[in-house]
Enzyme design. Structure first.
Site, PDB file in Angstrom:
ATOM      1  N   GLU A   1      94.628 -93.687   7.847  1.00  0.00           N
ATOM      2  CA  GLU A   1      94.306 -93.339   6.459  1.00  0.00           C
ATOM      3  C   GLU A   1      95.564 -92.235   5.934  1.00  0.00           C
ATOM      4  O   GLU A   1      95.952 -91.442   7.031  1.00  0.00           O
ATOM      5  CB  GLU A   1      93.126 -92.347   6.489  1.00  0.00           C
ATOM      6  CG  GLU A   1      92.812 -91.845   4.914  1.00  0.00           C
ATOM      7  CD  GLU A   1      91.662 -91.048   4.582  1.00  0.00           C
ATOM      8  OE1 GLU A   1      90.953 -91.331   3.705  1.00  0.00           O
ATOM      9  OE2 GLU A   1      91.108 -90.436   5.725  1.00  0.00           O
TER      10      GLU A   1
ATOM     11  N   GLY B   1      92.294 -82.825  11.183  1.00  0.00           N
ATOM     12  CA  GLY B   1      90.902 -82.033  12.062  1.00  0.00           C
ATOM     13  C   GLY B   1      90.287 -83.458  12.548  1.00  0.00           C
ATOM     14  O   GLY B   1      89.945 -83.345  13.650  1.00  0.00           O
ATOM     15  N   ALA B   2      90.084 -84.494  12.042  1.00  0.00           N
ATOM     16  CA  ALA B   2      89.528 -85.550  12.328  1.00  0.00           C
ATOM     17  C   ALA B   2      89.615 -86.796  11.189  1.00  0.00           C
ATOM     18  O   ALA B   2      90.004 -86.543  10.228  1.00  0.00           O
ATOM     19  CB  ALA B   2      87.893 -85.268  12.340  1.00  0.00           C
ATOM     20  N   MET B   3      89.257 -87.965  11.698  1.00  0.00           N
ATOM     21  CA  MET B   3      89.519 -89.149  10.707  1.00  0.00           C
ATOM     22  C   MET B   3      88.118 -90.130  10.898  1.00  0.00           C
ATOM     23  O   MET B   3      87.664 -90.302  12.123  1.00  0.00           O
ATOM     24  CB  MET B   3      90.666 -90.154  11.137  1.00  0.00           C
ATOM     25  CG  MET B   3      90.795 -91.186  10.632  1.00  0.00           C
ATOM     26  SD  MET B   3      90.721 -91.138   8.655  1.00  0.00           S
ATOM     27  CE  MET B   3      90.079 -92.533   8.093  1.00  0.00           C
ATOM     28  N   GLU B   4      87.463 -90.307   9.896  1.00  0.00           N
ATOM     29  CA  GLU B   4      86.391 -90.968   9.736  1.00  0.00           C
ATOM     30  C   GLU B   4      86.003 -92.491   9.937  1.00  0.00           C
ATOM     31  O   GLU B   4      85.164 -93.050   9.537  1.00  0.00           O
ATOM     32  CB  GLU B   4      85.620 -90.711   8.173  1.00  0.00           C
ATOM     33  CG  GLU B   4      86.344 -91.302   7.223  1.00  0.00           C
ATOM     34  CD  GLU B   4      87.518 -90.641   6.502  1.00  0.00           C
ATOM     35  OE1 GLU B   4      87.800 -90.852   5.112  1.00  0.00           O
ATOM     36  OE2 GLU B   4      87.870 -89.750   7.285  1.00  0.00           O
TER      37      GLU B   4
ATOM     38  N   HIS C   1      80.913 -83.419   8.215  1.00  0.00           N
ATOM     39  CA  HIS C   1      81.995 -83.974   7.286  1.00  0.00           C
ATOM     40  C   HIS C   1      82.101 -85.345   7.459  1.00  0.00           C
ATOM     41  O   HIS C   1      82.149 -86.284   6.766  1.00  0.00           O
ATOM     42  CB  HIS C   1      83.194 -82.975   7.468  1.00  0.00           C
ATOM     43  CG  HIS C   1      84.374 -83.493   6.243  1.00  0.00           C
ATOM     44  ND1 HIS C   1      84.417 -82.755   5.259  1.00  0.00           N
ATOM     45  CD2 HIS C   1      85.167 -84.757   6.403  1.00  0.00           C
ATOM     46  CE1 HIS C   1      85.438 -83.460   4.568  1.00  0.00           C
ATOM     47  NE2 HIS C   1      85.930 -84.327   5.283  1.00  0.00           N
ATOM     48  N   GLU C   2      82.648 -85.555   8.915  1.00  0.00           N
ATOM     49  CA  GLU C   2      82.850 -87.063   9.178  1.00  0.00           C
ATOM     50  C   GLU C   2      81.480 -88.188   9.100  1.00  0.00           C
ATOM     51  O   GLU C   2      81.800 -89.191   8.778  1.00  0.00           O
ATOM     52  CB  GLU C   2      83.671 -87.119  10.700  1.00  0.00           C
ATOM     53  CG  GLU C   2      84.740 -86.115  10.884  1.00  0.00           C
ATOM     54  CD  GLU C   2      85.758 -86.487   9.601  1.00  0.00           C
ATOM     55  OE1 GLU C   2      86.229 -87.728   8.784  1.00  0.00           O
ATOM     56  OE2 GLU C   2      86.384 -85.566   8.998  1.00  0.00           O
TER      57      GLU C   2
ATOM     58  N   GLU D   1      86.309 -87.070  -0.124  1.00  0.00           N
ATOM     59  CA  GLU D   1      86.490 -85.695   0.411  1.00  0.00           C
ATOM     60  C   GLU D   1      85.715 -84.706  -0.112  1.00  0.00           C
ATOM     61  O   GLU D   1      85.350 -83.769   0.643  1.00  0.00           O
ATOM     62  CB  GLU D   1      88.036 -85.384   0.430  1.00  0.00           C
ATOM     63  CG  GLU D   1      88.909 -86.398   1.369  1.00  0.00           C
ATOM     64  CD  GLU D   1      88.414 -86.646   2.711  1.00  0.00           C
ATOM     65  OE1 GLU D   1      87.733 -85.818   3.308  1.00  0.00           O
ATOM     66  OE2 GLU D   1      88.931 -87.484   3.236  1.00  0.00           O
TER      67      GLU D   1
END
Length: 939
Positions: free
Chosen positions: A177, A311-314, A347-348, A370
């Protein structure tokens, strides 16, 4: 003439002809491929004549040679006849390509090799068919490719870690992303080109392979390799595709609905995965219930990657995280770390519905992903872990959004973005935080049930499809049967009666209202003036650093109008009144005489309020006499508004400071931290500028005024989450301000920890503070750096690194920067944070800024131009500047890159912030100095 001479002349003539051809094409803006031929497409966005249906992707990463080879077979549907196929490819070497008609797939026809043109400027390739591809027919594109594993954090990239024995191990992982899938395989890399994926990965026996879907079989290949085949995916966008080859270990559990959840980490950190597993199972079950839509995949993996930029990727079914966002070590992780991990997982997992199941049509609406995921952090954590008290954290989300949105360099929530750099810049506080706060305001306006029903309707209507903001508003406004409609909204009649602003004559189309929040940038200032029972209200644009008397003020206000769902309560009524402000000004009639009125109940609205006349006086008096008449959120909101209004010249700084004087009686930690936080900001500004008399005055004031609450803090891990947060913040500040009892206790704890060789367990809430004080001596700093090298806890390493950046020794700070650039001891993922924290240190601010200026090109080799890291480096090193000389330095430096494609919105942001800082100091320094003289007790 010799034969060689003739060849040279021919080459010169050819080059001359090519040069003339290139000039002609450039004049007509025709794109030229790398081989000098005309590229058949001249737009950044792909044509829509061809759509992908299914990808069959085979990948073989070699973790020894650090490259990979692959083949992708893409089944496409041709919608309009065309002679070429345009798709994305970046930094890939295309070694072969064929196009096979659907009817030949069952035969031995392997298709004909087609020529491939490359156009790197748009990260595109063109497959040129020998004969036109017919409309309404399917074809298979077969493309072979190879590349090196990327060195950065995008595409298919290399990550490393060291074992306890010091052995360096390598893994390969993806992060696509927004526009990096094209770095891993040729594809239609835009969110609306959804397709299914079948992925096959070759690996060595000691590794395991993971992808979005479960593994269904493993084949033995020649040479001892294994090939894992993964199940066919659901329909999804390319940016959600993911695969990893590593040697990690996992812990697993199954949800009540049968979803297998696994958390992966490097083997030696396996014991830090258990909290994340507990959270993920709870959250997945919560979301299935909240959205009333089953999670569509059979498994969900969460993987802690040693090198990770964000922080992270979904990625659907295979979420990747920075280690600090997933791994929890009870020995070194404090409650703030637990909150962070819990909300990032929330969140993810929210993204598995918002973003993955329903995807924005284009990146201009990234807030649909987001903003919703940020909002759902609050909802999910509140439900599953109420003791974490995320509601209080959410106030800070909105404060952060307002800080960004109150500048003229902000942008609307929905904003045009075409190039990869522009798209990356959309991942900011406006899309995430403002998006979440506007959704929270809408929920408060519509009521929880109506909002949730609208969300469910939206997700069901657009499952496996793409949507725009208007589709959300349409779903929100049509959530029940016809008989429940009142005006343009869907409410039950009882709901319509209980909301004062839900009367039929005040109803409006939801889209019309929400467009004022998503298509218009900025934030409203609601000006309130009470006279008896009558309250006059008007709205303006809240714009920091610009005063009413400034010549540009009127032009910057022109054309701005919001539909503001106001809430308020008074001294005469505990009930919340509601009023929808759709015009520049309006009047509210109160039911009786009141002594005060407070707008924006519990700060559910996204606006700033200014009370004219004696409005602020009455509220300051109320806080002084009976602060519990307001909720702790309302008290926090008042403190925030008061200090914000100083920046627009509506409230004097001494009045804002007077308002905080009630805090000596404050029992709730959130308003207390808000007030102390503003005083700390002022202290740090003065300390950085070397305005020592004011810095000393602020230091004395904080330590005198909050002495009792500081002395009450214990150096332990007991108490509620809120009490722990207060302990961490107050003791940290007291030590920074040189409070002797604090320094003494921290030194004592640090010494005992060092003497035990790190075996003594320190209280996690004060770990950062203890390390900070320990790092102030040369010996302590070196001991901490050595411990940093061997620590297996990412959260502990974070705390140590933060402490190391606060040394006053510039040689040590330079060493940290060098280590971050090398990327071995301190990983490059932490470089931006290291530079930013060094910049906040008065001894390091010039060092950090000079480093960014002198190493700009090297930094752009490590991070993409619009990436979060580059933006953090720019804002982290400049946004605290407050002198005209510093402003000029920043301007001159970034002006030198204009015209080189390095224009970034963040540069305009920091220039505006610096100008605001300069103006704030000019207007308020003398006021602050006088206020301190009047309020600090001399010893």
């Amino acid at each position: 003439m010799t034969a060689m001479g003739k060849i040279l002349i021919l080459q010169v003539l050819k080059m001359s002809a090519w040069f003339q051809f290139a000039l002609i094409c450039k004049a007509h803006q025709d794109p030229i491929a790398t081989n000098g031929h005309l590229f058949p497409w001249n737009k950044v966005r792909l044509p829509d004549k061809i759509v992908p249906v299914h990808y069959d992707l085979r990948i073989h990463p070699n973790l020894t040679s650090l490259n990979f080879t692959g083949t992708v077979k893409i089944e496409v549907l041709v919608k309009e006849e065309t002679s070429f196929v345009i798709l994305h490819s970046k930094d890939l070497e295309i070694t072969g390509a064929t196009i096979i008609p659907e009817e030949d797939l069952e035969t031995d026809n392997l298709g004909k090799n087609v020529s491939v043109l490359e156009y790197p400027s748009h990260e595109q390739i063109a497959l040129q068919a020998a004969e036109p591809l017919a409309a309404h027919r399917k074809y298979r594109l077969c493309i072979e490719f190879c590349a090196s594993l990327a060195e950065g954090f995008d595409g298919f990239y290399k990550s490393t870690y060291r074992t306890v024995d010091g052995e360096k191990r390598i893994l390969a992982t993806t992060d696509f992303e927004p526009t990096a899938a094209r770095m891993a395989f040729p594809c239609f890399d835009e969110p609306s080109f959804k397709a299914t994926f079948s992925i096959k990965i070759s690996r060595e026996r000691q590794h395991l392979a993971l992808s979005n879907m479960p593994k269904i079989r493993t084949l033995e290949l020649e040479g001892g390799l294994l090939e894992d085949h993964f199940d066919k995916s659901v329909k999804m966008s390319t940016y959600l595709v993911a695969y990893i080859v590593c040697d990690f270990r996992a812990v697993s559990a199954v949800t009540s609905s049968g979803i297998k959840v696994s958390v992966y980490a490097v083997p030696e950190k396996w014991n830090q995965t258990h909290y994340a597993l507990e959270v993920a199972v709870k959250m997945l079950e919560f979301y299935e219930h909240y959205f009333n839509i089953s999670y569509p995949l059979p498994k969900q993996d969460l993987v802690a990657i040693p090198d990770f930029q964000s922080g992270a990727m979904e990625n659907w079914g295979l979420i990747t995280y920075r280690e600090t966002s997933l791994l929890y070590d009870p020995q070194t992780s404090c409650d703030a770390d637990k909150l962070w991990i819990t909300k990032v997982i929330g969140h993810e997992l929210a993204h598995q519905w918002f973003g993955n199941l329903v995807t924005m049509e284009w990146w201009n609406d990234i807030w649909l992903n987001e903003g919703f995921a940020r909002y759902m952090e609050r909802v999910s954590v509140n439900s599953t872990y109420p003791d974490i008290q995320i509601d209080d954290y959410f106030l800070n989300v909105c404060f952060g959004a307002m800080a960004r949105d109150s500048l003229n360099s902000t942008h609307p929530i929905t904003n045009p973005a075409e190039t990869p750099t522009q798209i990356m810049e959309m991942f900011d506080a406006v899309s995430y935080d403002k998006g979440a706060c506007v959704l929270n305001m809408l929920k408060d306006f519509l009521t929880e049930d109506v909002f949730q029903n609208g969300v469910i309707r939206y997700l069901r209507r657009y499952s496996y499809k793409n949507a725009k903001s208007d589709d959300l508003w349409d779903s929100m406004a049509n959530t029940c049967s016809e008989e429940d409609f009142t005006g343009g909204f869907c409410y039950t009649r009882s709901q319509a009666q209980t909301h004062a602003y839900h009367h039929a004559e005040e109803h409006m189309h939801l889209k019309e209202m929400m467009d004022t929040w998503t298509l218009q940038m900025g934030i409203p200032l609601v000006v309130v003036e009470r006279s008896g029972k009558q309250v006059r209200i008007r709205q303006e644009r809240f714009l920091k650093g610009v005063l009413q008397e400034d010549p540009e003020w009127a032009a910057l206000q022109s054309g701005y109008l919001w539909h503001v769902p106001l809430t308020y309560f008074t001294s005469g009524s505990g009930n919340v009144g509601r009023h929808l402000l759709r015009t520049k000004s309006d009047t509210i009639e109160l039911e009786g005489e009141v002594s005060w009125v407070k707008f924006n109940a519990d700060m559910n609205g996204y606006y700033v309020v200014h009370y004219e006349g004696d409005g602020w006086d009455s509220l300051i008096h109320l806080l002084d006499q009976n602060h519990t008449a307001l909720s702790h959120k309302d008290r926090t909101n008042l403190i925030h508004n008061a200090f914000q209004l100083v920046s627009v010249g509506r409230l004097s700084l001494d009045r804002a400071l007077d308002l905080t004087s009630y805090l000596r009686r404050e029992s709730e930690n959130i308003p207390l931290l808000q007030g102390v936080g503003y005083l700390e900001v002022l202290y740090r500004m003065m300390d950085r500028r070397g305005i020592s008399d004011v810095a000393d005055g602020l230091k004395r004031y904080i330590l005198q005024y909050f002495k009792s609450v500081i002395d009450k803090q214990t150096w332990s891990d007991g108490g509620s989450v809120s009490e722990k947060r207060l302990r961490t913040e107050l003791l940290g500040l007291a030590c920074v301000l040189g409070y002797p009892p604090c320094i003494e206790k921290a030194n004592q704890l640090f010494t005992s920890w060092v003497n035990s060789n790190g075996s003594v367990s320190l209280p996690t809430d004060v770990l950062r503070t203890v390390y900070l004080i320990g790092a102030q001596t040369s010996e302590g700093w070196n001991q901490l750096l050595e411990y940093y090298r061997v620590s297996l806890s990412a959260t502990e390493k974070n705390k140590i690194l933060s402490a190391l950046t606060q040394s006053r020794d510039t040689d040590k700070l330079t060493k940290l920067i060098d280590l971050s650039m090398e990327g071995e001891v301190i990983k490059t993922q932490d470089l931006a944070a290291v530079i930013a924290t060094i910049s906040r240190n008065p001894a390091g601010q010039a060092l950090a800024w000079n480093f960014v200026r002198n190493n700009w090109s090297k930094l752009l080799e490590k991070f993409h131009l619009g990436s979060s890291s580059i933006r953090a480096l720019i804002s982290g090193t400049t946004s605290h500047f407050s002198s005209k000389e510093e402003l000029e330095e920043v301007k001159v430096f970034f002006d030198s890159f204009k015209g080189q494609g390095q224009e970034l919105r963040i540069i305009q942001v920091v220039l505006e912030v610096i100008q605001k800082n300069i103006r704030w100091l000019e207007r308020n320094l003398h006021v602050l100095r006088k206020w301190l003289v009047d309020n600090v007790q001399r010893t």
